[in-house]
Design a protein around this motif. Structure first.
Motif, PDB file in Angstrom:
ATOM      1  N   GLN A 100       0.828  -1.208   0.000  1.00 26.13           N
ATOM      2  CA  GLN A 100       0.000   0.000   0.000  1.00 26.13           C
ATOM      3  C   GLN A 100       0.867   1.266   0.000  1.00 26.13           C
ATOM      4  O   GLN A 100       0.592   2.227  -0.724  1.00 26.13           O
ATOM      5  N   THR A 101       1.923   1.239   0.789  1.00 27.72           N
ATOM      6  CA  THR A 101       2.815   2.396   0.871  1.00 27.72           C
ATOM      7  C   THR A 101       3.558   2.602  -0.442  1.00 27.72           C
ATOM      8  O   THR A 101       3.682   3.732  -0.935  1.00 27.72           O
ATOM      9  N   LEU A 102       4.058   1.515  -1.029  1.00 27.36           N
ATOM     10  CA  LEU A 102       4.769   1.627  -2.305  1.00 27.36           C
ATOM     11  C   LEU A 102       3.846   2.156  -3.389  1.00 27.36           C
ATOM     12  O   LEU A 102       4.248   2.970  -4.233  1.00 27.36           O
ATOM     13  N   SER A 103       2.589   1.718  -3.368  1.00 31.13           N
ATOM     14  CA  SER A 103       1.613   2.195  -4.348  1.00 31.13           C
ATOM     15  C   SER A 103       1.415   3.702  -4.220  1.00 31.13           C
ATOM     16  O   SER A 103       1.353   4.422  -5.228  1.00 31.13           O
ATOM     17  N   LYS A 104       1.348   4.192  -2.994  1.00 32.46           N
ATOM     18  CA  LYS A 104       1.196   5.637  -2.764  1.00 32.46           C
ATOM     19  C   LYS A 104       2.406   6.405  -3.300  1.00 32.46           C
ATOM     20  O   LYS A 104       2.266   7.485  -3.875  1.00 32.46           O
ATOM     21  N   LEU A 105       3.577   5.842  -3.121  1.00 33.61           N
ATOM     22  CA  LEU A 105       4.793   6.535  -3.562  1.00 33.61           C
ATOM     23  C   LEU A 105       4.939   6.523  -5.081  1.00 33.61           C
ATOM     24  O   LEU A 105       5.414   7.496  -5.671  1.00 33.61           O
ATOM     25  N   ILE A 106       4.525   5.442  -5.713  1.00 36.68           N
ATOM     26  CA  ILE A 106       4.551   5.431  -7.178  1.00 36.68           C
ATOM     27  C   ILE A 106       3.503   6.399  -7.728  1.00 36.68           C
ATOM     28  O   ILE A 106       3.742   7.098  -8.718  1.00 36.68           O
ATOM     29  N   ASP A 107       2.359   6.468  -7.071  1.00 36.04           N
ATOM     30  CA  ASP A 107       1.360   7.482  -7.447  1.00 36.04           C
ATOM     31  C   ASP A 107       1.967   8.885  -7.339  1.00 36.04           C
ATOM     32  O   ASP A 107       1.759   9.737  -8.205  1.00 36.04           O
ATOM     33  N   TYR A 108       2.728   9.108  -6.261  1.00 31.71           N
ATOM     34  CA  TYR A 108       3.367  10.421  -6.064  1.00 31.71           C
ATOM     35  C   TYR A 108       4.339  10.730  -7.202  1.00 31.71           C
ATOM     36  O   TYR A 108       4.403  11.871  -7.687  1.00 31.71           O
ATOM     37  N   ILE A 109       5.097   9.736  -7.619  1.00 29.01           N
ATOM     38  CA  ILE A 109       6.066   9.952  -8.703  1.00 29.01           C
ATOM     39  C   ILE A 109       5.371  10.493  -9.953  1.00 29.01           C
ATOM     40  O   ILE A 109       5.888  11.383 -10.633  1.00 29.01           O
ATOM     41  N   TYR A 110       4.179  10.002 -10.224  1.00 26.13           N
ATOM     42  CA  TYR A 110       3.440  10.433 -11.420  1.00 26.13           C
ATOM     43  C   TYR A 110       2.619  11.703 -11.191  1.00 26.13           C
ATOM     44  O   TYR A 110       2.385  12.459 -12.141  1.00 26.13           O
ATOM     45  N   THR A 111       2.167  11.936  -9.974  1.00 26.59           N
ATOM     46  CA  THR A 111       1.207  13.033  -9.736  1.00 26.59           C
ATOM     47  C   THR A 111       1.744  14.165  -8.864  1.00 26.59           C
ATOM     48  O   THR A 111       1.147  15.241  -8.812  1.00 26.59           O
ATOM     49  N   ALA A 112       2.832  13.928  -8.145  1.00 25.00           N
ATOM     50  CA  ALA A 112       3.388  14.903  -7.186  1.00 25.00           C
ATOM     51  C   ALA A 112       2.431  15.170  -6.020  1.00 25.00           C
ATOM     52  O   ALA A 112       2.554  16.170  -5.334  1.00 25.00           O
ATOM     53  N   GLU A 113       1.496  14.259  -5.784  1.00 24.05           N
ATOM     54  CA  GLU A 113       0.539  14.409  -4.688  1.00 24.05           C
ATOM     55  C   GLU A 113       0.621  13.220  -3.735  1.00 24.05           C
ATOM     56  O   GLU A 113       0.702  12.080  -4.183  1.00 24.05           O
ATOM     57  N   ILE A 114       0.613  13.525  -2.445  1.00 19.65           N
ATOM     58  CA  ILE A 114       0.596  12.454  -1.448  1.00 19.65           C
ATOM     59  C   ILE A 114       0.008  12.992  -0.153  1.00 19.65           C
ATOM     60  O   ILE A 114       0.206  14.169   0.188  1.00 19.65           O
ATOM     61  N   GLU A 115      -0.728  12.155   0.538  1.00 16.33           N
ATOM     62  CA  GLU A 115      -1.337  12.557   1.806  1.00 16.33           C
ATOM     63  C   GLU A 115      -0.566  11.918   2.956  1.00 16.33           C
ATOM     64  O   GLU A 115      -0.396  10.702   3.010  1.00 16.33           O
ATOM     65  N   VAL A 116      -0.076  12.763   3.855  1.00 22.28           N
ATOM     66  CA  VAL A 116       0.641  12.293   5.041  1.00 22.28           C
ATOM     67  C   VAL A 116      -0.313  12.385   6.229  1.00 22.28           C
ATOM     68  O   VAL A 116      -0.898  13.434   6.489  1.00 22.28           O
ATOM     69  N   THR A 117      -0.480  11.274   6.946  1.00 24.47           N
ATOM     70  CA  THR A 117      -1.399  11.239   8.081  1.00 24.47           C
ATOM     71  C   THR A 117      -0.711  10.607   9.294  1.00 24.47           C
ATOM     72  O   THR A 117       0.378  10.020   9.180  1.00 24.47           O
ATOM     73  N   GLU A 118      -1.361  10.709  10.435  1.00 19.38           N
ATOM     74  CA  GLU A 118      -0.847  10.055  11.643  1.00 19.38           C
ATOM     75  C   GLU A 118      -0.731   8.556  11.433  1.00 19.38           C
ATOM     76  O   GLU A 118       0.169   7.905  11.964  1.00 19.38           O
ATOM     77  N   GLU A 119      -1.646   8.002  10.646  1.00 19.36           N
ATOM     78  CA  GLU A 119      -1.685   6.555  10.445  1.00 19.36           C
ATOM     79  C   GLU A 119      -0.571   6.056   9.527  1.00 19.36           C
ATOM     80  O   GLU A 119      -0.079   4.939   9.700  1.00 19.36           O
ATOM     81  N   ASN A 120      -0.148   6.883   8.542  1.00 16.78           N
ATOM     82  CA  ASN A 120       0.813   6.349   7.563  1.00 16.78           C
ATOM     83  C   ASN A 120       2.223   6.931   7.661  1.00 16.78           C
ATOM     84  O   ASN A 120       3.143   6.428   7.018  1.00 16.78           O
ATOM     85  N   VAL A 121       2.417   7.973   8.451  1.00 19.20           N
ATOM     86  CA  VAL A 121       3.700   8.682   8.426  1.00 19.20           C
ATOM     87  C   VAL A 121       4.875   7.805   8.846  1.00 19.20           C
ATOM     88  O   VAL A 121       5.978   7.920   8.305  1.00 19.20           O
ATOM     89  N   GLN A 122       4.643   6.870   9.766  1.00 18.37           N
ATOM     90  CA  GLN A 122       5.755   6.056  10.267  1.00 18.37           C
ATOM     91  C   GLN A 122       6.201   4.977   9.276  1.00 18.37           C
ATOM     92  O   GLN A 122       7.313   4.451   9.405  1.00 18.37           O
ATOM     93  N   VAL A 123       5.360   4.636   8.314  1.00 17.70           N
ATOM     94  CA  VAL A 123       5.785   3.708   7.258  1.00 17.70           C
ATOM     95  C   VAL A 123       6.170   4.472   5.993  1.00 17.70           C
ATOM     96  O   VAL A 123       7.016   4.028   5.209  1.00 17.70           O
ATOM     97  N   LEU A 124       5.561   5.647   5.814  1.00 18.21           N
ATOM     98  CA  LEU A 124       5.818   6.442   4.614  1.00 18.21           C
ATOM     99  C   LEU A 124       7.236   7.016   4.619  1.00 18.21           C
ATOM    100  O   LEU A 124       7.929   6.989   3.592  1.00 18.21           O
ATOM    101  N   LEU A 125       7.676   7.507   5.756  1.00 14.93           N
ATOM    102  CA  LEU A 125       8.999   8.146   5.819  1.00 14.93           C
ATOM    103  C   LEU A 125      10.134   7.174   5.494  1.00 14.93           C
ATOM    104  O   LEU A 125      10.974   7.479   4.627  1.00 14.93           O
ATOM    105  N   PRO A 126      10.208   6.006   6.140  1.00 13.41           N
ATOM    106  CA  PRO A 126      11.296   5.091   5.772  1.00 13.41           C
ATOM    107  C   PRO A 126      11.202   4.587   4.329  1.00 13.41           C
ATOM    108  O   PRO A 126      12.228   4.367   3.683  1.00 13.41           O
ATOM    109  N   ALA A 127       9.983   4.433   3.817  1.00 12.44           N
ATOM    110  CA  ALA A 127       9.829   3.997   2.423  1.00 12.44           C
ATOM    111  C   ALA A 127      10.308   5.083   1.465  1.00 12.44           C
ATOM    112  O   ALA A 127      10.990   4.801   0.470  1.00 12.44           O
ATOM    113  N   ALA A 128       9.974   6.341   1.763  1.00 15.49           N
ATOM    114  CA  ALA A 128      10.441   7.462   0.943  1.00 15.49           C
ATOM    115  C   ALA A 128      11.962   7.572   1.011  1.00 15.49           C
ATOM    116  O   ALA A 128      12.619   7.900   0.020  1.00 15.49           O
TER     117      ALA A 128
END
Length: 304
Positions: A100-128
């Motif tokens: 799910q996190t990788l999918s969000k980051l690939i979406d970001y690569i194409y769209t430059a949009e991403i939502e950072v929340t309390e629920e995802n920030v701890q997995v999003l940061l190391p993945a980024a």
């Protein structure tokens, strides 16, 4: 053409002729060009057109274009242009990121949009960080900085330390120092290691209206797991600036504390503080040690 006209033309230097030619040219830059191009590439991706790689994480498969991934992520660029086996592979598995996190980051690569929340920030940061998407990483740090609170600042500080977020680490540490009276009441403080407590209470920048708060914090931390922490009492009390406490508090509270009474080194610190109070003011200034040095917090006056 007469002689004078030929003479006028020949008198122009090459640099002057080049400058004149430049003046006659116009370079235009379309600011929306890149956005439009990425929008089309994302539409192609959604229709699975011209895709040349499948990125897999867990059970999720994402079709994409190598050139787009490589252009935006140094991680993918190295993968697709280096000597790695993935260079020519049609399907590539990324094992260190959830789907799910990788999918969000690939979406970001194409769209430059991403939502950072309390629920995802701890997995999003190391993945980024893994994909070297530094803008997303910074967005995560900015989000965590905006969420700092006495109940979570020590946890955020630890998270920043693990992921080498230097600026966030400094911000969280400063926040903990500036809000120490509230921080010391929370579960995060009570679960700190000995070294972490020593580091915090030894800081000159600790913001406390009175050294009483530091003494109370030490007693609370010891009592939280008394059996295993009792042996650390003297090491902690070394950082409590007892001489800066009012004499009445030393006599009525510190001296009566069982943890002090049962520790000879702590009793020595108490005697040192009592002797300090017996000295005339001008002689107190001659005693130079860490326990007699007033704290110098950023937002409050010096402790006296």
């Amino acid at each position: 053409m007469n002689g004078e006209e030929r003479k006028g033309l020949s008198s122009q230097s090459p640099d002057e002729a080049e400058d004149k030619e430049k003046d006659q040219r116009t370079v235009t830059v379309n600011p929306s060009h890149m956005g439009k191009a990425f929008k089309v590439m994302n539409e192609l991706r959604s229709k699975r057109l011209l895709c040349d790689v499948v990125i897999v994480a867990e059970a999720i498969e994402m079709e994409a274009h190598r050139v787009v991934l490589a252009a935006c992520s140094p991680y993918f660029c190295a993968m697709f242009t280096g000597d790695m086996t993935e260079r020519k592979a049609k399907k590539i598995e990324i094992k260190d990121v959830d789907g799910q996190t990788l999918s969000k980051l690939i979406d970001y690569i194409y769209t430059a949009e991403i939502e950072v929340t309390e629920e995802n920030v701890q997995v999003l940061l190391p993945a980024a960080s893994l994909l070297q998407l530094m803008d997303v990483r910074q967005n995560c740090c900015d989000f965590l900085q905006s969420q700092l609170h006495p109940t979570n600042c020590l946890g955020i500080r630890a998270f920043a330390d693990v992921h080498t977020c230097t600026e966030l680490l400094q911000q969280a540490n400063a926040y903990a120092e500036q809000h120490f009276p509230e921080v010391m009441l929370g579960e995060e403080f009570l679960n700190l290691s000995l070294d972490q407590v020593c580091s915090l209470i030894s800081s000159d920048k600790l913001t406390v209206s009175s050294e009483e708060k530091v003494f109370e914090a030490v007693i609370s931390w010891i009592n939280y797991e008394k059996e295993s922490r009792l042996e650390h009492m003297a090491e902690l009390m070394e950082h409590v600036r007892l001489p800066l406490l009012p004499r009445d508090y030393l006599v009525q509270t510190v001296e009566e504390e069982a943890l002090i009474k049962n520790n000879n080194t702590c009793k020595d610190f108490l005697i040192e503080a009592m002797k300090y109070h017996l000295l005339p003011l001008d002689q107190r200034q001659l005693i130079k040690n860490p326990r007699t040095k007033p704290r110098t917090p950023v937002s409050l006056p010096k402790v006296s």
